[in-house]
Motif scaffolding. Structure first.
Motif, PDB file in Angstrom:
ATOM      1  N   ALA A 155       0.841  -1.200   0.000  1.00 41.17           N
ATOM      2  CA  ALA A 155       0.000   0.000   0.000  1.00 41.17           C
ATOM      3  C   ALA A 155       0.878   1.251   0.000  1.00 41.17           C
ATOM      4  CB  ALA A 155      -0.915  -0.018   1.222  1.00 41.17           C
ATOM      5  N   LEU A 156       1.924   1.211   0.818  1.00 42.66           N
ATOM      6  CA  LEU A 156       2.828   2.356   0.871  1.00 42.66           C
ATOM      7  C   LEU A 156       3.516   2.585  -0.470  1.00 42.66           C
ATOM      8  CD1 LEU A 156       3.952   4.441   2.856  1.00 42.66           C
ATOM      9  CD2 LEU A 156       5.888   2.925   3.247  1.00 42.66           C
ATOM     10  N   TYR A 159       1.195   4.079  -2.907  1.00 45.43           N
ATOM     11  CA  TYR A 159       0.985   5.493  -2.601  1.00 45.43           C
ATOM     12  C   TYR A 159       2.139   6.328  -3.160  1.00 45.43           C
ATOM     13  CZ  TYR A 159       0.928   9.780   0.133  1.00 45.43           C
ATOM     14  OH  TYR A 159       0.953  11.098   0.511  1.00 45.43           O
ATOM     15  N   THR A 163       1.686   9.050  -6.138  1.00 44.78           N
ATOM     16  CA  THR A 163       1.769  10.473  -5.812  1.00 44.78           C
ATOM     17  C   THR A 163       3.142  11.078  -6.093  1.00 44.78           C
ATOM     18  OG1 THR A 163       2.271   9.844  -3.547  1.00 44.78           O
ATOM     19  CG2 THR A 163      -0.012  10.427  -4.036  1.00 44.78           C
ATOM     20  N   ARG A 172      -3.022   9.189 -12.436  1.00 47.54           N
ATOM     21  CA  ARG A 172      -4.068  10.004 -11.803  1.00 47.54           C
ATOM     22  C   ARG A 172      -4.768  10.884 -12.821  1.00 47.54           C
ATOM     23  NH1 ARG A 172      -1.568  13.523  -7.864  1.00 47.54           N
ATOM     24  NH2 ARG A 172       0.417  12.785  -8.647  1.00 47.54           N
ATOM     25  N   SER A 239     -10.089   5.417  -7.675  1.00 48.22           N
ATOM     26  CA  SER A 239      -9.313   5.970  -6.562  1.00 48.22           C
ATOM     27  C   SER A 239      -8.672   4.848  -5.764  1.00 48.22           C
ATOM     28  CB  SER A 239     -10.239   6.769  -5.647  1.00 48.22           C
ATOM     29  OG  SER A 239      -9.658   6.933  -4.384  1.00 48.22           O
ATOM     30  N   ARG A 241      -6.931   5.374  -2.989  1.00 47.97           N
ATOM     31  CA  ARG A 241      -7.226   5.703  -1.601  1.00 47.97           C
ATOM     32  C   ARG A 241      -8.588   5.108  -1.217  1.00 47.97           C
ATOM     33  NH1 ARG A 241      -7.876  11.798  -0.148  1.00 47.97           N
ATOM     34  NH2 ARG A 241      -7.871  11.780  -2.414  1.00 47.97           N
ATOM     35  N   LEU A 244      -8.441   1.414  -0.724  1.00 47.48           N
ATOM     36  CA  LEU A 244      -7.887   1.027   0.580  1.00 47.48           C
ATOM     37  C   LEU A 244      -8.942   1.167   1.668  1.00 47.48           C
ATOM     38  CD1 LEU A 244      -5.449   0.119   2.159  1.00 47.48           C
ATOM     39  CD2 LEU A 244      -4.772   2.502   2.436  1.00 47.48           C
TER      40      LEU A 244
END
Lengths: 306, 396, 327
Positions: A155-156, A159, A163, A172, A239, A241, A244
């Motif tokens: 997950a990290l 991310y 980003t 994105r 998304s 996010r 998650l």
């Protein structure tokens, strides 16, 4: 109901949720960026698990199996995208349903032909097969802790990827407004293949990690696929996010439902009736959760578009 | 643009051609057709494969014939799904017109396919599923069970756990007819306190929640009925959660035979279980069976394989005793009831409800002389044991 | 409020669906003659198979009404089939086996459920509509699993087929086939009349451009809900017949994969074509049956065929046969 029970169930819920997230992340990206309903996503999860199990059996090393299997599945995903799925972009959702369902049927049969109808054995590495004493008197399976760790790490990584990198920025942009991204010069074809391969890799990680807990068998993707769709609808299509958060919610509700409700029903109506009503109710709860989220936030929790 | 007449005609002709492709050959009157409907995929696959392999070995031993008539075995996969199984059973009895049927592993599937099979007056020789319904109130002249009635092996464990002095038991079984039969059988003979009783969906493979419950219940003995892949998963997770230190695990032979041992290995050492058969039983038929099974398939047989083997031997004996005249259903039934065959269990006889009366043994998982992890028979738990439902059966 | 082109005696408008009298009659003749053919070949078993195919054609046609003609992608249609089947099964469990009671009740209960589900779901659109209909179907599926008194996930075996009276014994496969054929024909003709009526025109116009229809002033929500309810009711009838045909009801009839199967049939046959449900069901199930006898790896062949259809005949098989009316 002791504190240890709650703690153990929370960890179980976290573990399940993180694995759901891995599946949902790939699915939401494909749906969000390529606007494609991919019913074959569960099949990629299945093929990933099979590849990992085979490489593990052949090499004797779980780590080699995991690494090799993930790479192989990502490559397979890219090939699938380039050859067949590419033609389904821009088509209406119905055609995509039909096309990806066809791929689902074919991959089930192909796996059966290559590996046989019986499930494959996949064991966690011996180092992780035992319990870890987290608190005095409470041992938790080391392997589940490992899954949680990997899930959080992925997950990290995701991310950071989305980003902090250029590629992530394109992803994105594509999820938010595809036409505009195209107009701004994003190499869409390469991006799509890369996104799909990433989704496939995530599926393989989930498949390989869950394999020792569940079973590596034909059709293992179907049951979890529908949950993944629920997760991305709750989270908002496109998304990560949202995927998650949605996965955590669904994982939590599912696990709580599977323990709390039978516990409650046990007191009220005895084990047999509890066994009938419990699992059904906890599954129904997940769909009620989705309906509730849609009622309050019709585009999901973190809609990517606009 | 209207559809032309010829196009519609061609469609009809194509349909007719398709139908002719589907038309099978007419049934020859001088061979035996057996429908083997078993679970050949999914977590229960190992069980079905063993039944099939045991059956085929027996067929090989009798030269591919039953009572002198050549045998054709039609194998089908029920996928452990009652609805799919029912359609396949319909196909086997109505299209293929089989003379005998066998093979079903799971009792929920058995209860779903029973009616069409019995209605078509086809004999079903069960090599596994023994739901209490078919031993009791719903017993049927066309249903024979050559293995056991569901409760039996669990009754034997219940008695063992009781005799060993355990006071608090946690129980776990899948939520389907055999699971209910299992825990009912266990409770019939275990008189201690049941601190936890749970039924999980048949499709559930992750027992995290149930293991938490067990940990919280403070049991000293854990009894599980989880056949095949379900048992494999549970035992691995049980050991992984550290529960094997404080609780002793018991199971019927279904959760402790060669298939589970192969998958789990060392953590299973010391596990007690019960069975109506063991590969170290000392009779000529069993020695031949075990030796040839290893030679043919490269693995030790499980109790499922022994049941499949005996089912075939029973059919062989029945066809032989009616001298091939299988159209005479009453004669076939009498021959089946008489059960004049050499079972790998030694002497064999049926009760009035067409389920066996037999001994049940206690086994333990240890390393044998060659260092293999396998079962060793310790002693007899029940002698000439009948099932608890025979009184409810009013067989015509 | 503007009136769409009225139902004239010779349907030729953009949304009209001629019944294709000549090929339709030939098809009907073939269907009527099928059991006789099967018996001549000694393959009575296939009369049961044909009944099953016709029942699925009915279910697929009911889905086509809302999916093809109404543009509503419902991923929970199998739930209505299941509800109809369970109505018959539960009634039989309680000793009521009359078809005159059971089948209309199946229609009613499925229709009522469709009304409820549609009332809520039709407030959403796009993928959210798909997911909401899916959610409701799954909830029903899990509900039936929990009701062990009616079999739970082990299913419910029916003691026999529904009683029709009039000397018609439905336990005879041939009689049952003709009853199914008769009912299917009735529904088919009814659907054709409906689609060619002003209601049908409005429904199809909504599929084409919903915003315009709202702007013109049609009760769009009401029309869609009526269509959804009717489709659900017809699916319930198919369910009642399916329960009779198989003699067995189980929650797995309501799973999302079954809904997906129905959708595949409609898409395969031709979304928005009058014969779409029929063609799709026949092709899908016959292919499944044929491939099954040829190889145990039939799913590979089926998948390949479906994929080819998607890539080459994007609007379903019927689009190869003929163009849509008016387009």
């Amino acid at each position: 109901m002791t504190g240890i029970l709650v703690l153990e169930q929370s960890l179980n819920g976290l573990q399940f949720g993180l694995m759901l997230f891995l599946l949902a992340a790939g699915l939401t990206l494909v749906f969000g960026i390529m606007d494609m309903i991919n019913l074959a996503h569960g099949s990629i999860y299945m093929v990933g698990a099979y590849l990992i199990a085979s490489i593990t059996a052949a090499s004797g090393s779980f780590w080699l199996g995991l690494g090799g299997g993930v790479v192989a599945t990502a490559a397979l995903g890219a090939v699938l995208e380039l050859s067949v799925l590419r033609r389904l972009y821009g088509r209406d959702h119905l055609s995509q349903v039909l096309g990806t369902f066809a791929i689902l049927l074919m991959s089930n049969e192909a796996v059966r032909m290559i590996w046989g109808a019986q499930p494959l054995a996949l064991n966690p590495p011996a180092a992780l097969a035992g319990p870890v004493e987290l608190l005095p008197g409470f041992s938790y399976p080391a392997y589940r802790l490992f899954i949680i760790a990997v899930g959080l790490a992925v997950a990290l990584l995701l991310y950071l990827l989305v980003t902090r990198t250029r590629y992530g920025m394109q992803v994105r942009a594509g999820a938010s407004n595809r036409e505009m991204a195209l107009a701004m010069g994003v190499d869409v074809r390469r991006l799509f293949t890369a996104v799909f391969a990433l989704g496939a890799a995530l599926c393989a990680v989930a498949g390989g990690l869950l394999g020792p807990l569940l079973a590596v068998q034909v059709g293992m993707g179907e049951s979890i696929l529908i949950l993944a769709f629920v997760v991305i609808v709750i989270g908002g299509i496109g998304s990560i996010r949202g995927a998650l958060l949605g996965a955590m919610l669904v994982g939590g509700v599912d696990t709580a439902g599977r323990t709390l409700i039978p516990l409650l029903f046990d007191q009220l109506m005895g084990p047999e009736a509890a066994a009938n009503a419990g699992p059904a109710l906890s599954s129904i709860l997940i769909y009620v959760l989705m309906a509730a989220v849609l009622f309050w936030k019709p585009q999901g929790l973190f809609p990517a578009h606009g | 643009m209207k559809v032309s007449c010829s196009k519609a005609l061609s469609l009809t002709l194509t349909a007719a051609a398709a139908l002719s492709l589907l038309a099978g050959s007419a049934q020859a009157a001088d061979k035996i057709k057996v429908g083997m409907l078993s679970t050949l995929s999914g977590p229960g696959a190992g069980l079905g494969v063993d039944i099939r392999d045991g059956f085929n070995l027996a067929l090989k031993h009798s030269g591919g014939k039953f009572g002198g008539l050549p045998v054709e075995v039609i194998v089908a996969d029920d996928q452990a799904k009652p609805d799919a199984a029912k359609q396949t059973a319909d196909r086997l009895v109505k299209r293929d017109k089989v003379d005998f049927m066998t093979g079903v592993v799971f009792s929920n599937v058995m209860l779903a396919v029973g009616k069409p099979i019995f209605d078509s007056k086809t004999f079903y020789i069960s090599a596994n599923a023994g739901p209490s319904q078919y031993a009791g109130a719903e017993c049927n002249p066309y249903f024979f069970n050559v293995a056991w009635q569901n409760d039996n092996l669990h009754e034997a464990v219940g008695k063992t756990v009781q005799d060993k002095g355990f006071k608090k038991a946690a129980l776990l079984a899948p939520n389907y007819p055999a699971g209910k039969d299992a825990l009912a059988g266990f409770k019939r003979y275990f008189k201690g306190q049941i601190v936890s009783e749970a039924y999980t969906p048949l499709s559930q493979l992750d027992y995290g929640a149930e293991l938490s419950k067990m940990r919280a219940s403070g049991a000293d003995a854990v009894y599980i009925f989880l056949p095949g892949g379900l048992g494999v998963n549970f035992i691995k997770q049980f050991v992984g959660a550290g529960l094997s230190k404080d609780m002793t695990l018991f199971g019927p032979g279904f959760s402790a035979d060669e298939d589970v041992i192969r998958a789990v290995g060392e953590p299973m050492l010391g596990m007690f279980n019960t069975s109506q058969w063991a590969h170290d039983m000392d009779n000529a038929a069993n020695k031949r069976f075990v030796a040839d099974f290893q030679k043919e398939y490269g693995r030790l047989p499980t109790l499922y394989a022994s049941q499949g083997y005996d089912a075939a031997r029973l059919m062989d004996a029945a066809v032989r005793d009616v001298k091939g005249k299988i159209e005479d259903k009453d004669a076939v039934r009498k021959a089946l009831k008489a059960a004049k065959f050499d079972s790998v269990r030694g002497a064999f006889k049926f009760n009035t409800n067409q389920h066996p009366i037999q001994d049940y043994y206690l086994r333990v998982i240890t390393k044998d002389a060659q260092g293999r992890i396998t079962n060793r028979t310790l002693g007899t738990v029940f002698k000439n044991h009948a099932d608890a439902y025979v009184g409810e059966c009013k067989m015509p | 409020m503007a009136e769409p082109t009225s139902h004239l005696s010779v349907p030729t408008g953009l949304f009209d669906h001629p019944g294709h009298l000549l090929p339709g009659l030939v098809l009907l003749a073939g269907l009527i003659g099928l059991p006789l053919l099967a018996q001549a070949w000694g393959q009575e078993f296939y009369i049961g198979v044909a009944s099953r195919i016709l029942i699925f054609a009915l279910a697929a046609s009911s889905l086509n009404l809302i999916l093809g003609f109404g543009g509503m992608v419902s991923f929970g249609h199998a739930a209505f089939v299941g509800v109809g089947a369970y109505t018959v099964g539960i009634l039989m469990q309680h000793g009521i086996s009359s078809a005159w009671l059971g089948w209309p009740l199946a229609l009613l209960s499925a229709g009522l459920l469709a009304l409820l589900i549609g009332a809520i779901s039709l407030r959403t659109r796009g993928v959210y509509f798909i997911m909401i209909t899916l959610a409701f179907a799954q909830m029903l599926y899990y509900l039936m699993i929990s009701l062990k008194v009616y079999g739970g996930d082990d299913g419910l075996t029916l003691p026999g087929r529904s009683q029709l009276g009039w000397g018609l014994d439905l336990s005879q496969d041939r009689t049952f086939y003709y009853v199914v054929l008769g009912l299917g024909l009735l529904v088919f003709l009814g659907l054709q009349r409906l689609l060619n009526s002003s209601f049908g025109h409005a429904l199809q116009a909504i599929r084409e451009n919903e915003q315009r229809m709202v702007a013109i002033g049609f009760g769009v929500y009401r029309i869609k809900l009526m269509a959804f309810t009717l489709a659900g009711a017809l699916a319930g009838l198919a369910g009642a017949l399916l329960a009779n045909q198989g003699g067995f009801v189980s929650p797995s009839m309501m799973q999302w994969s079954e809904s997906g199967m129905l959708m595949i049939m409609v898409i395969l046959g031709g979304v928005g074509y009058l014969y779409g449900g029929l063609v799709g069901a026949v092709v899908f199930l016959v292919l499944e049956e044929l491939l099954n006898t040829v190889t145990i790896h039939w799913q590979l062949g089926l998948g390949a065929v479906l994929l080819l259809v998607v890539l080459l005949a994007p609007n379903g098989l019927l689009s190869l046969w003929r163009r849509k009316a008016g387009s």
